[in-house]
Design a protein around this motif. Structure first.
Motif, PDB file in Angstrom:
ATOM      1  N   ASP A 438       3.337  -7.930  -5.661  1.00 53.00           N
ATOM      2  CA  ASP A 438       3.884  -6.745  -4.944  1.00 53.00           C
ATOM      3  C   ASP A 438       2.943  -5.350  -5.740  1.00 53.00           C
ATOM      4  O   ASP A 438       3.192  -5.574  -7.279  1.00 53.00           O
ATOM      5  CB  ASP A 438       5.423  -6.420  -4.905  1.00 53.00           C
ATOM      6  CG  ASP A 438       5.895  -7.429  -3.899  1.00 53.00           C
ATOM      7  OD1 ASP A 438       5.565  -7.739  -2.869  1.00 53.00           O
ATOM      8  OD2 ASP A 438       7.201  -8.081  -4.568  1.00 53.00           O
ATOM      9  N   LYS A 506       3.013   4.572  -2.479  1.00 53.67           N
ATOM     10  CA  LYS A 506       2.397   3.436  -1.821  1.00 53.67           C
ATOM     11  C   LYS A 506       2.851   2.168  -2.222  1.00 53.67           C
ATOM     12  O   LYS A 506       2.699   1.676  -3.235  1.00 53.67           O
ATOM     13  CB  LYS A 506       0.907   3.454  -1.774  1.00 53.67           C
ATOM     14  CG  LYS A 506       0.366   2.638  -0.715  1.00 53.67           C
ATOM     15  CD  LYS A 506      -1.235   2.878  -0.807  1.00 53.67           C
ATOM     16  CE  LYS A 506      -1.802   1.904   0.198  1.00 53.67           C
ATOM     17  NZ  LYS A 506      -3.249   1.914   0.097  1.00 53.67           N
ATOM     18  N   LYS A 507       3.639   1.092  -1.300  1.00 47.80           N
ATOM     19  CA  LYS A 507       3.960   0.019  -1.631  1.00 47.80           C
ATOM     20  C   LYS A 507       3.336  -1.140  -0.742  1.00 47.80           C
ATOM     21  O   LYS A 507       3.144  -0.888   0.700  1.00 47.80           O
ATOM     22  CB  LYS A 507       5.323  -0.145  -1.311  1.00 47.80           C
ATOM     23  CG  LYS A 507       6.213   0.467  -2.374  1.00 47.80           C
ATOM     24  CD  LYS A 507       7.756   0.519  -2.037  1.00 47.80           C
ATOM     25  CE  LYS A 507       8.617   1.361  -3.136  1.00 47.80           C
ATOM     26  NZ  LYS A 507      10.077   1.382  -2.720  1.00 47.80           N
ATOM     27  N   TYR A 508       2.513  -2.254  -1.352  1.00 49.09           N
ATOM     28  CA  TYR A 508       1.952  -3.253  -0.639  1.00 49.09           C
ATOM     29  C   TYR A 508       1.787  -4.518  -1.320  1.00 49.09           C
ATOM     30  O   TYR A 508       2.119  -4.574  -2.415  1.00 49.09           O
ATOM     31  CB  TYR A 508       0.556  -2.597  -0.041  1.00 49.09           C
ATOM     32  CG  TYR A 508      -0.484  -2.419  -1.154  1.00 49.09           C
ATOM     33  CD1 TYR A 508      -1.422  -2.925  -1.788  1.00 49.09           C
ATOM     34  CD2 TYR A 508      -0.278  -0.834  -1.898  1.00 49.09           C
ATOM     35  CE1 TYR A 508      -2.208  -2.706  -2.771  1.00 49.09           C
ATOM     36  CE2 TYR A 508      -1.331  -0.535  -2.885  1.00 49.09           C
ATOM     37  CZ  TYR A 508      -1.917  -1.697  -3.410  1.00 49.09           C
ATOM     38  OH  TYR A 508      -2.977  -1.220  -4.562  1.00 49.09           O
ATOM     39  N   GLN A 509       1.455  -5.625  -0.759  1.00 46.68           N
ATOM     40  CA  GLN A 509       1.190  -6.734  -1.287  1.00 46.68           C
ATOM     41  C   GLN A 509      -0.605  -7.250  -1.112  1.00 46.68           C
ATOM     42  O   GLN A 509      -1.126  -6.738  -0.436  1.00 46.68           O
ATOM     43  CB  GLN A 509       1.607  -7.719  -0.530  1.00 46.68           C
ATOM     44  CG  GLN A 509       3.302  -7.872  -0.856  1.00 46.68           C
ATOM     45  CD  GLN A 509       3.867  -8.962   0.043  1.00 46.68           C
ATOM     46  OE1 GLN A 509       3.319  -9.363   1.081  1.00 46.68           O
ATOM     47  NE2 GLN A 509       4.911  -9.789  -0.666  1.00 46.68           N
ATOM     48  N   LYS A 510      -0.899  -7.757  -2.474  1.00 42.75           N
ATOM     49  CA  LYS A 510      -2.346  -8.095  -2.539  1.00 42.75           C
ATOM     50  C   LYS A 510      -2.249  -9.557  -2.985  1.00 42.75           C
ATOM     51  O   LYS A 510      -1.585  -9.945  -3.794  1.00 42.75           O
ATOM     52  CB  LYS A 510      -3.050  -7.081  -3.068  1.00 42.75           C
ATOM     53  CG  LYS A 510      -2.959  -7.021  -4.611  1.00 42.75           C
ATOM     54  CD  LYS A 510      -3.958  -5.956  -5.024  1.00 42.75           C
ATOM     55  CE  LYS A 510      -3.988  -6.016  -6.522  1.00 42.75           C
ATOM     56  NZ  LYS A 510      -5.058  -4.841  -7.151  1.00 42.75           N
TER      57      LYS A 510
END
Length: 680
Positions: A438, A506-510
């Motif tokens: 995350d 900004k929140k995201y997965q990689k």
């Protein structure tokens, strides 16, 4: 030690053990800090009493005459006080031809033994260091001692040393009352833990004066041991002469990692001078204001501190004086380094590997095995961030002297410099399997911020990019609460009001294939001057009750051999020239002594300055085949050998590729020189 000596030491060892148990108990019970500090001070005092008693009981035949050694070293100009014709300056020394050559050979051997053997990356950094670097390392805040001054002459004294000397002198009074003696002994135990006000109280109580003039003293003040300076003509850039070479390697970590293609582990090394403005330097070369250090910073994955070459040294036996030995009053123990690591006594393989390599290096260069030990730092000595730390201590006429430190400093240094510089100092580690993580970050409207804040825009955006997860989450709450208003950002003491709508979280997965790690650092640090002095002491020999000389190993001896014609006969000169040329061509340092005086007197002169081998040209050398004699300094044995062979033999002996006993087995011993010829 004999059973009689051990019997004398038994009550002292028991006293240390009892106090050690008390310290452990107080720590386990989480007793008040003041109680633990007092108990540790008492433990240290009892340890010192034990160590001092052991020193007293050393047989006289095992002690050296320091005055004779120092006479030799100064008379033959191994070293002397700097600026002597102007009265000299305490704590500054110059190395003469013999000292300079010994030092160069020791450093050359260090380079071969560590840098070449381990394929380390050697760098050479500036001695002038900007203040902010040493603020980050902690030297500006913590690198200090308490000092007092003579109110009239201005002469300075280190406060703890002055107090100790004064109180110890008082204890020598046999008429001193028992109550007073107990009080003074209690003060002595606390000296290392005294604040400035504690020291002033003791100085006033016992009416302590300047030991030189008997004048009054000022109150103790903290004195930073670094030499301060300014960089550039304006004086606005504050700096210091470096107190150690290590920081240059830490600040260059990113470049070194790139040079090593991003791979861990790797080691950086540096040889250079460091500076410490000692208040009252003493003990000759052991405590000086300018000194040469050789330091290694071995960067390693903190989760994997195994060493690929550890099996090469696991059977090396070293004397370890563990923290447990110290608190229980026990003697140091001889242990195989492999066993020490497996038992957890030494924290990890890499630390153990360097301890063994330090042992092998020091003994190769002339330190006596029986006078070398590795003492583990006790918990009250060790920095809060360190995992384990051992000092190579060498026994000299001054007692046990720390000459090499070997510490696992964890990731403290790189973390500090990353925080203060804003530059990421980390390595990447390949993951066995990709993983999804995350990510939360602040995305700023850089264009709008640039227009609004102009030259300060980079400060703001740089600050936002460095925020960690917790800081971003806290900022997100403030952005939401601000709505259409502004968010205040405080950066290095400056405050900026940024419109909330210019900042988004900004929140995201990689998916990542590598993870970022801050390497741990294993740091062996060598004090070259101290090592040299210890080697000189260990190899100081008195022959026939009067003659003195230095039996230095060939590998660090200032000259590898001397070339001595038996007399001033003109026929010897071509042979002297030929030998000197042959030796020079293969890089063997040598000294030609064609001065007047008997051959025995000239042997004694070359022995005195530690030359291990002497090639003598005599009248038999004039005959075909041309031969010379080769003499070994310590045994005084001689062999006769072909002139064309002697250069290779001396080279092999100097590089420790062969031994004198092996040479004697191949060539016939020579009993006496031919002393007749045309000139008689």
């Amino acid at each position: 030690m004999t059973s009689e000596i051990e019997e004398l030491l038994k009550p002292l060892r028991l006293a240390v053990a009892e106090q050690g148990e008390l310290v452990k108990k107080l720590k386990a019970e989480k007793a008040p800090d003041i109680d633990v500090t007092r108990a540790v001070a008492e433990l240290k005092a009892r340890k010192n009493t034990l160590e001092n008693k052991i020193e007293e009981l050393i047989p006289k035949e095992n002690k050296i005459d320091r005055s004779k050694l120092e006479d030799l070293l100064k008379r033959r100009f191994f070293y002397d006080q700097s600026f002597a014709i102007y009265g000299g300056v305490n704590g500054l020394y110059d190395f003469g031809p013999m000292g300079c050559a010994t030092k160069a050979n020791l450093l050359n051997e260090w380079r071969k033994f560590f840098i070449l053997e381990e394929q380390m990356l050697e760098i050479d950094c500036s001695m002038l260091t900007p203040a902010q670097v040493l603020v980050a390392s902690g030297h500006v805040a913590r690198f200090s001692d308490f000092m007092v001054k003579d109110v009239k002459s201005g002469e300075c004294f280190r406060a703890d040393h002055l107090i100790e000397a004064h109180l110890e002198k008082m204890l020598q009074d046999k008429k001193l009352a028992a109550e007073k003696r107990s009080e003074i002994e209690n003060h002595l135990r606390q000296v290392d833990n005294m604040s400035a006000s504690d020291m002033q109280e003791v100085i006033s109580k016992y009416n302590m004066k300047s030991p030189i003039t008997n004048n009054d003293l000022t109150e103790p003040v903290a004195f930073n041991l670094m030499f301060a300076t300014s960089i550039g003509p304006t004086g606005t850039i504050k700096g210091f002469l470096r107190p150690e070479t290590a920081q240059g390697m830490f600040v260059n970590f990113k470049r070194l990692l790139e040079f090593n293609q991003g791979k861990l582990p790797f080691a950086a090394a540096q040889i250079g001078n460091s500076f410490r403005n000692e208040i009252s330097p003493r003990s000759g070369l052991l405590r000086v204001r300018e000194f040469t250090m050789s330091e290694i910073e071995h960067f390693v994955d903190p989760t994997d501190k195994d060493h690929p070459k550890f099996t090469n040294v696991e059977n090396v036996e070293v004397v370890l004086y563990s923290a447990e030995n110290q608190v229980s009053g026990q003697s140091a123990q001889t242990v195989k380094i492999g066993d020490a690591v497996r038992s957890g006594l030494v924290n990890n393989e890499t630390l153990g590997y360097f301890i063994a390599r330090i042992f092998l290096f020091l003994t190769r260069c002339g330190v006596k095995k029986e006078k070398l030990r590795f003492r583990q730092h006790m918990s009250n000595e060790m920095a809060h961030y360190a995992c384990d730390c051992w000092d190579a201590e060498i026994h000299t006429s001054y007692g046990w002297v720390e000459c090499v430190g070997c510490a696992d400093r964890s990731c403290y240094d790189l973390t500090q410099h990353a925080q203060h510089s804003g530059v990421k100092l980390a390595a990447e580690k390949q993951l066995p399997q990709p993983k999804v993580i995350d990510v939360i970050e602040v995305v700023a409207d850089k264009g709008s911020i640039g227009k609004l804040f102009k030259q300060n825009a980079k400060i703001i955006t740089g600050y936002l990019e460095k925020l960690n997860k917790k800081q971003v989450e806290e900022l997100e709450v403030r952005i939401q609460n601000a709505a259409e208003g502004e968010v205040e950002l405080e950066i290095d003491g400056q405050k900026f009001n940024v419109k909330a709508n210019l900042l988004k979280v900004k929140k995201y997965q990689k998916t990542v294939h590598v993870e970022e790690i801050v390497p741990s650092v294993i740091e062996p640090s060598f004090g070259i001057g101290r090592i040299m002095y210890a080697i000189w002491e260990h190899n100081f020999v008195v022959r026939d009750a009067q003659r003195t000389y230095l039996a230095l190993p060939p590998v660090i001896a200032p000259y590898k051999c001397s070339v001595l014609p038996l007399s001033a006969n003109e026929e010897f000169k071509p042979f002297i020239k030929k030998l000197s040329t042959l030796l020079t061509n293969v890089g063997i340092s040598h000294k030609v002594d064609d001065s007047s005086g008997s051959i025995g007197r000239r042997y004694a002169r070359t022995d005195e300055i530690a030359i291990p081998f002497a090639i003598t040209i005599d009248f038999d050398s004039l005959k075909e085949p041309n031969t010379v004699t080769l003499r070994e300094r310590d045994s005084m044995q001689q062999i006769r050998i072909d002139l064309e062979e002697v250069v290779k033999v001396v080279g092999d002996l100097a590089d420790l590729k062969t031994t004198w006993s092996e040479i004697v087995s191949k060539y016939p011993l020579f009993e006496h020189q031919t002393t007749t010829g045309k000139d008689e």
